[in-house]
Motif scaffolding. Structure first.
Motif, PDB file in Angstrom:
ATOM      1  N   UNK A  82      -3.612 -10.622 -49.276  1.00 58.50           N
ATOM      2  CA  UNK A  82      -4.810  -9.812 -49.527  1.00 58.50           C
ATOM      3  C   UNK A  82      -4.780  -9.308 -50.969  1.00 58.50           C
ATOM      4  N   UNK A  88      -3.091  -6.239 -55.534  1.00 51.80           N
ATOM      5  CA  UNK A  88      -2.607  -6.617 -54.210  1.00 51.80           C
ATOM      6  C   UNK A  88      -2.948  -5.498 -53.232  1.00 51.80           C
ATOM      7  N   UNK A  89      -3.465  -5.870 -52.082  1.00 49.86           N
ATOM      8  CA  UNK A  89      -3.847  -4.849 -51.103  1.00 49.86           C
ATOM      9  C   UNK A  89      -2.764  -4.646 -50.053  1.00 49.86           C
ATOM     10  N   UNK A  90      -2.474  -3.369 -49.788  1.00 53.30           N
ATOM     11  CA  UNK A  90      -1.527  -3.000 -48.727  1.00 53.30           C
ATOM     12  C   UNK A  90      -2.164  -1.881 -47.912  1.00 53.30           C
ATOM     13  N   UNK A  91      -1.628  -1.577 -46.735  1.00 59.18           N
ATOM     14  CA  UNK A  91      -2.191  -0.451 -45.979  1.00 59.18           C
ATOM     15  C   UNK A  91      -2.166   0.833 -46.805  1.00 59.18           C
ATOM     16  N   UNK A  93      -1.472   4.208 -48.467  1.00 61.23           N
ATOM     17  CA  UNK A  93      -0.213   4.948 -48.551  1.00 61.23           C
ATOM     18  C   UNK A  93      -0.485   6.442 -48.703  1.00 61.23           C
TER      19      UNK A  93
ATOM     20  N   UNK B 324       3.539  -8.912 -49.274  1.00 62.83           N
ATOM     21  CA  UNK B 324       2.515  -8.364 -50.173  1.00 62.83           C
ATOM     22  C   UNK B 324       1.960  -9.421 -51.132  1.00 62.83           C
ATOM     23  N   UNK B 325       2.832 -10.112 -51.839  1.00 63.41           N
ATOM     24  CA  UNK B 325       2.342 -10.968 -52.922  1.00 63.41           C
ATOM     25  C   UNK B 325       2.154 -12.429 -52.534  1.00 63.41           C
ATOM     26  N   UNK B 329       2.471 -12.754 -43.880  1.00 64.22           N
ATOM     27  CA  UNK B 329       2.171 -11.333 -43.642  1.00 64.22           C
ATOM     28  C   UNK B 329       1.828 -11.154 -42.165  1.00 64.22           C
ATOM     29  N   UNK B 333      -1.007  -4.643 -39.886  1.00 60.46           N
ATOM     30  CA  UNK B 333       0.054  -3.637 -40.098  1.00 60.46           C
ATOM     31  C   UNK B 333      -0.512  -2.224 -40.001  1.00 60.46           C
ATOM     32  N   UNK B 334       0.276  -1.334 -39.385  1.00 60.76           N
ATOM     33  CA  UNK B 334      -0.219   0.036 -39.220  1.00 60.76           C
ATOM     34  C   UNK B 334       0.015   0.876 -40.474  1.00 60.76           C
ATOM     35  N   UNK B 335       1.109   0.608 -41.173  1.00 58.60           N
ATOM     36  CA  UNK B 335       1.348   1.300 -42.448  1.00 58.60           C
ATOM     37  C   UNK B 335       2.219   0.393 -43.315  1.00 58.60           C
ATOM     38  N   UNK B 336       2.572   0.865 -44.512  1.00 61.13           N
ATOM     39  CA  UNK B 336       3.279   0.004 -45.458  1.00 61.13           C
ATOM     40  C   UNK B 336       4.638  -0.442 -44.919  1.00 61.13           C
ATOM     41  N   UNK B 339       4.223  -3.050 -42.427  1.00 61.40           N
ATOM     42  CA  UNK B 339       3.897  -4.318 -43.103  1.00 61.40           C
ATOM     43  C   UNK B 339       5.165  -5.025 -43.568  1.00 61.40           C
TER      44      UNK B 339
END
Lengths: 95, 484
Positions: A82, A88-91, A93, B324-325, B329, B333-336, B339
């Motif tokens: 993503x 870059x996309x992450x949930x 924070x 992530x990159x 994946x 995911x609920x949080x980082x 993930x």
């Protein structure tokens, strides 16, 4: 040497790898077997032996602090699960 | 065509008796015919191969290129290959299309060597059987019940079965030599730093070393000439002029001092392996070599030290796989943290997870001195043994593995028994010295490899010794019946 279950939890956290409850016993046994192998090192006298990190005792090369890479971020971000607007996309924070 | 030596192929290409297009098509047809059973390729690249073959024929017509121009090659799936899926045998990289070429691939591409595909391997090169691949086990062409060895089992199998004339491999704890031994082919692990690690997916960076896997020593010399050389993009690449591996192949080996360590012939060594290795040593003696007894007293310490150091390096190297990159994946995911953790837990296979966890443990507070630092000290002791032994001899010989290929499934449930079987190859990786596996006979119908180890930068000498041995033996020319 057998591992405690609490130690498996710690390693799991350090490695960012979760261990399924159904696998924990088998994994603990297999890692404990590896640690038994490590015990063989204990009896060896290594006083005055320098640790070795590179076979030829080389050190890292230094270079001028100049840009050597060209910009590939668009190409690389195509591989990202993503990405948007170059990021870059992450949930989320921060709330 | 697949029974020709690479030298004969090269001559026929240059004499216009065959074309690279025909040669490449022949190998692609054989892959179609045989790889269903063997599972030696993760990815076959017919379009790329044929396009490169046409370009190679043009290069040859214009008198450009070199001796290997037009000869197809299979790359271990650890080498990033531009616009081609590069998986390292892992679900983690099942969707990874490499955005650049590894140095090794770049060099073979420049020379016009058509890429047939990417060969199967143990996941992230962690294994000695090629069973831990996400894409299923590769089989040994000599006996489909047997493993081909690992981690470069796919490359070894494609050479043995004639599904590629040349292949690349990598060796961290024996991953070129042990599969070469199990499949009856020739392979060389060069001195650490001789072949660039640029674009070679990292397992344990202070050990990882690429090298060729071929039928003969002469072919390994030609291929190593393509692969080796200084590369500023690899921070541990050796800064030294490129060696000439080819011109000394025909030197005689009269007076060569061959060291035989008593520790290499202790309990646990298969009788059939031992008799073949003793016969090979006698053959070297007939060629004029002088046999010298040497000692490697700390050999036993190498396996435990390696299984601290390599997993420690792996736990650090593989932290890049975070969902992530690039790569796998997890869903929703609920949080980082979820993930990271779920992507890694779902993306890595069991052996990779174990080694990362063992490595994280060895590096953790309270254990670093007892494990990591201790292992680094033992690494020096093991290296010093070799340095001392090479004061008395030019090369050291012995078995590559204590047994011929074991059966698929035989050791997969007991990782430590698999680790201990690498007792001859691992010490050489700790020392960073070059070493080869050379076909030297059969035990119960399965191939046996002769281990040749040399001091730093002695690749040309090892290849010379192996080539001379191959002038008086024909083990390297034998092919499993069903693939002839």
């Amino acid at each position: 040497m057998s591992l405690e279950k609490s130690e498996v939890d710690t390693i799991s956290r350090l490695a960012a790898i979760s261990v399924d409850a159904t696998e924990v016993d088998q994994l603990t046994a297999k890692i404990s077997n590896v640690l038994d192998l490590f015990q063989r090192m204990e009896a060896v006298d290594t006083t005055n032996v320098e640790p070795m990190s590179h076979p030829l005792d080389q050190v890292q090369r230094l270079r001028e602090d100049v840009v050597t890479e060209t910009d590939h971020h668009k190409q690389y971000q195509k591989l990202a699960p993503a990405a948007e607007k170059g990021m870059y996309l992450v949930p989320q924070v921060i709330d | 065509m697949h029974t020709l030596s690479v030298k004969e192929m090269s001559e026929k290409l240059r004499n216009k008796e065959i074309t690279s297009v025909a040669l490449t098509q022949h190998y692609l047809d054989r892959i179609d015919q045989y790889d269903g059973d063997l599972n030696a390729y993760v990815t076959v690249t017919p379009e790329l191969a044929m396009e490169m073959a046409k370009q190679a024929d043009d290069m040859i017509a214009e008198g450009k290129g070199g001796l290997l121009t037009g000869i197809p090659v299979a790359h271990k799936d650890i080498f990033c290959t531009l616009d081609v899926k590069t998986t390292c045998g892992s679900k983690m990289l099942d969707n990874f299309i490499a955005p650049y070429d590894a140095k090794v691939v770049e060099e073979s591409r420049k020379l016009g060597m058509p890429i047939l595909g990417k060969t199967n391997m143990d996941e992230f090169a962690m294994g000695s059987s090629s069973e831990s691949s996400y894409y299923g086990a590769t089989k040994n062409p000599w006996d489909l019940k047997a493993v081909p060895g690992g981690s470069s089992g796919g490359s070894a199998a494609v050479i043995a079965a004639g599904l590629a004339p040349l292949a690349t491999g990598s060796d961290t704890g024996g991953s070129i030599r042990q599969p070469a031994s199990f499949c009856g082919i020739t392979g060389i692990k060069p001195t650490y730093g001789a072949v660039s690690r640029y674009g070679m997916i990292a397992y344990a960076s202070s050990f990882d070393q690429g090298g060729p896997m071929t039928r003969s020593a002469e072919e390994s010399a030609w291929m190593l000439d393509v692969m080796a050389g200084f590369d500023e993009r690899d921070s541990t690449s050796l800064e030294q002029p490129k060696q000439d591996y080819v011109s000394t192949l025909n030197n005689d080996i009269k007076g060569l001092k061959v060291g035989v360590p008593a520790e290499y012939f202790e309990a646990g060594l298969d009788e059939g392996v031992e008799s073949n290795i003793r016969a090979a040593i006698a053959e070297l003696e007939k060629l004029g070599a002088e046999i010298v007894e040497v000692s490697l007293p700390n050999k036993e310490l190498a396996v435990p030290a390696y299984y601290v150091l390599a997993p420690a390096e792996a736990s650090s190297n593989l932290s890049r796989f975070d969902g992530v990159r690039y790569g796998y994946r997890c869903e929703n995911p609920t949080d980082l943290n979820d993930l990271y953790t779920r992507s890694r837990s779902e993306g890595f296979g069991a052996e990779v997870k174990r080694r990362i966890m063992v490595g994280a443990y060895a590096l953790s507070a309270g254990y670093y001195d007892a494990y990591y630092l201790k292992a680094q000290k033992l690494r020096r002791m093991v290296r010093d043994d070799f340095v001392k032994a090479f004061e008395q001899c030019d090369v050291i010989v012995g078995p590559v593995a204590p047994t011929p290929a074991f059966n698929i499934g035989e050791k997969s449930d007991d990782p430590v028994s698999m680790y201990l079987a690498d007792l001859y190859t691992i010490p050489v990786n700790l020392a960073g010295m070059p070493a080869m596996s050379v076909p030297a006979g059969f035990s119960n119908g399965r191939p046996v490899g002769l281990h040749l180890v040399g001091p730093y930068h002695s690749e040309a000498k090892l290849l010379n010794v192996a080539h001379q041995y191959q002038q008086v033996t024909n083990w390297h020319q034998q092919m499993p019946e069903s693939y002839q």
